[in-house]
Scaffold this motif. Structure first.
Motif, short mmCIF file in Angstrom:
data_model
loop_
_atom_site.label_atom_id
_atom_site.label_comp_id
_atom_site.label_asym_id
_atom_site.label_seq_id
_atom_site.Cartn_x
_atom_site.Cartn_y
_atom_site.Cartn_z
N ARG A 1 43.50 45.88 43.79
CA ARG A 1 42.77 44.84 44.52
C ARG A 1 42.45 43.65 43.62
O ARG A 1 42.22 42.54 44.11
CB ARG A 1 41.50 45.41 45.12
N GLU A 2 42.42 43.87 42.31
CA GLU A 2 42.12 42.76 41.40
C GLU A 2 43.30 41.81 41.26
O GLU A 2 43.14 40.71 40.73
CB GLU A 2 41.69 43.31 40.04
N ALA B 1 46.95 47.83 49.03
CA ALA B 1 45.68 48.55 49.01
C ALA B 1 45.14 48.79 50.42
O ALA B 1 44.73 49.90 50.76
CB ALA B 1 44.66 47.80 48.17
N THR C 1 41.36 50.20 43.27
CA THR C 1 40.44 49.20 42.73
C THR C 1 41.16 48.19 41.83
O THR C 1 40.96 46.98 41.94
CB THR C 1 39.30 49.87 41.94
N SER C 2 42.01 48.69 40.95
CA SER C 2 42.74 47.77 40.06
C SER C 2 43.74 46.94 40.83
O SER C 2 43.91 45.74 40.57
CB SER C 2 43.46 48.57 38.96
N GLU D 1 37.47 58.41 40.98
CA GLU D 1 37.76 56.99 40.85
C GLU D 1 36.53 56.24 40.39
O GLU D 1 35.47 56.32 41.02
CB GLU D 1 38.25 56.44 42.19
N GLN E 1 44.09 52.63 51.00
CA GLN E 1 42.81 52.95 51.62
C GLN E 1 42.96 53.98 52.75
O GLN E 1 42.20 54.96 52.79
CB GLN E 1 42.15 51.68 52.16
N GLY F 1 36.03 53.04 40.36
CA GLY F 1 35.73 51.91 41.22
C GLY F 1 35.18 52.30 42.58
O GLY F 1 35.06 53.48 42.90
N PRO F 2 34.87 51.30 43.41
CA PRO F 2 34.24 51.58 44.70
C PRO F 2 35.21 51.88 45.84
O PRO F 2 34.78 52.23 46.93
CB PRO F 2 33.49 50.27 44.99
N SER F 3 36.53 51.75 45.60
CA SER F 3 37.48 51.93 46.69
C SER F 3 38.84 52.34 46.15
O SER F 3 39.09 52.26 44.94
CB SER F 3 37.62 50.63 47.49
N PHE G 1 34.41 58.23 44.85
CA PHE G 1 34.37 56.89 44.27
C PHE G 1 33.11 56.70 43.43
O PHE G 1 32.12 57.41 43.58
CB PHE G 1 34.43 55.83 45.38
#
Length: 453
Positions: A45-46, A88, A42-43, A35, A93, A37-39, A105
């Motif tokens: 969460r945007e 998420a 990630t997308s 991934e 998560q 992103g950091p978690s 990540f």
């Protein structure tokens, strides 16, 4: 290492990617999820502020739920509708945490090929493992081997441009600071200030455009001067606002009705038959110029919601067979053609339709649909179930269809967030209501400064 001992690399830790990993674990195969992103999610969460159309009962993969069950995790109320943030935090998560070290990540996949073989070389091609090139957040480059690759990286990072010809309109890049390609989070003070009291062009005709129109209409009630100019490439007809009360998915129907109400109340004006050719400056404002020469009244901001596209560059050295229009696998493309199908008329499909000339590489989830917009979470879960079965050698299970959709289906997408009345109505209607009735004819009130039809 024996090739059969190599992991199946899954690109992306979103809903489809984590479901793929869960299905592989259930099949006794070892996934490695990469991934960027950091978690997890990630997308997703945007767009945390946006509510999904689909209820919780349609957003959890069965194999994932089995992995989560021993931890004491319980599926949220199946009749309720989560926001992207809820999805998420409450599902993606925890699932990533259960998968543990199988999910990494901050690792971006930059390319996939066959070991020692570019796409031209035939010799012993299928006997070679895949090589996956990665770039870590700290700039470290790595290369690892895989027995198979599942690309579930989605399309969020590549929104479609505003130009009617599929390319950026003239001036689109130059005015990028005044253009957004996301549904605005008007609960964020900075975002709210950006649009409050402004004249805002909303370009697009789908669920995201409906959401933006409804949000801006609410803002207009509190911030005088706020007005949305809704730009459509087609005219307004009976189906423009969806199925309304006849929509099988109440959230989608309510959203279309909210967009209709925004127009009728004068908070939004509609410009139809408009294909953007140029975005010009008029002092501090922007002017959209159509390919027919029309120049619309100046606006302060533009929100482009014209869909997304797949980025297939990281698979450039693999032999893919993609439809020339949709950029989806050729066997899948006729099933999802938006000129013919809505999400509910897409036949459930799996490894067979997703296969490419390059053996053991699959593109799944939203990215598998290419430019088609009508993707379902449930459809993605069925895809990865079938793909995992195929990779495990269970071809009977891979060919079996384990998903039945109602004729009009249930589309994932954007819904109004934190409207208690609507949420209650959604829960009451989620298991009932007519799914197959014809949408009601929509009568549009005369919008102010419509710009012509």
């Amino acid at each position: 290492m024996n090739e059969q001992q190599l992991p199946v690399v899954v690109i992306g830790a979103g809903p489809a990617g984590l479901a793929a990993a869960s299905q592989l674990v259930e099949r006794g195969l070892e996934p490695l999820v990469l991934e960027a992103g950091p978690s997890a999610g990630t997308s997703v969460r945007e767009w945390a502020h946006v509510r999904l159309f689909s209820p919780w009962s349609e957003l959890v993969d069965q194999a994932a739920e089995k992995l989560l069950a021993p931890t004491g995790w319980e599926r949220p109320d199946g009749d309720t509708y989560p926001s992207g943030g809820d999805w998420a935090a409450a599902y993606l998560q925890p699932l990533a945490e259960v998968l543990g070290e199988r999910v990494q990540f901050g690792v971006r996949v930059t390319g996939v090929s066959r070991a020692g073989r570019d796409r031209v070389v035939d010799a012993d091609r299928e006997q070679q493992p895949f090589t996956v090139h990665t770039l870590a957040a700290d700039g470290t480059e790595s290369r690892l081997k895989a027995r198979a690759v599942i690309d579930a990286s989605g399309t969020w990072s590549k929104p479609s441009p505003l130009g009617g010809d599929g390319l950026p309109a003239l001036g689109e890049r130059a005015n990028a600071d005044r253009i957004s390609y996301r549904v605005p989070d008007l609960k964020d003070p900075a975002v709210r200030a950006r649009y409050a009291g402004k004249r805002v062009a909303v370009v697009g005709s789908g669920a995201s455009a409906f959401t933006a129109l409804a949000y801006l209409a609410d803002l207009a009630k509190e911030a005088p001067g706020t007005h949305a100019v809704w730009i459509l490439r087609r005219g307004i007809g009976a189906n423009t606002f969806g199925g309304g009360e006849a929509d099988q998915l109440p959230a989608r129907g309510a959203l279309g009705l909210a967009a209709k109400a925004a127009v009728e109340a004068g908070h939004a004006s509609a410009v139809t038959g408009f294909r953007t050719d140029e975005i010009a400056r008029d002092g501090e404002q922007l002017v959209l110029v159509g390919e027919d020469g029309r120049r619309l009244e100046p606006v302060d901001e533009i929100i482009g919601l014209t869909g997304f596209r797949p980025d297939t560059s990281l698979l450039a050295e693999l032999r893919l067979n993609l439809d020339e229009r949709l950029e989806a696998p050729v066997e899948l493309a006729p099933l999802i053609d938006p000129n013919v199908h809505s999400c509910g008329t897409v036949y459930p499909h799996g490894a067979k339709e997703l296969a490419h000339p390059e053996q053991d590489v699959y593109v799944v989830g939203m990215k598998s649909y290419g430019r088609a917009p009508t993707f379902l979470a449930l459809t993605g879960y069925e895809q990865v179930r079938s793909v995992a079965a195929a990779l495990a050698g269970d071809h009977e299970a891979a060919a079996r269809v384990e998903l039945n959709l109602a004729e009009t289906g249930v589309c994932g997408g954007a819904g109004l967030f934190d409207d208690p009345a609507q949420t209650e109505q959604q829960a009451e209607q989620a298991s009932g209501g007519g799914c197959c009735g014809a949408p009601a004819t929509v009568q549009i009130g005369a919008p102010a400064a419509s710009g012509g039809c």
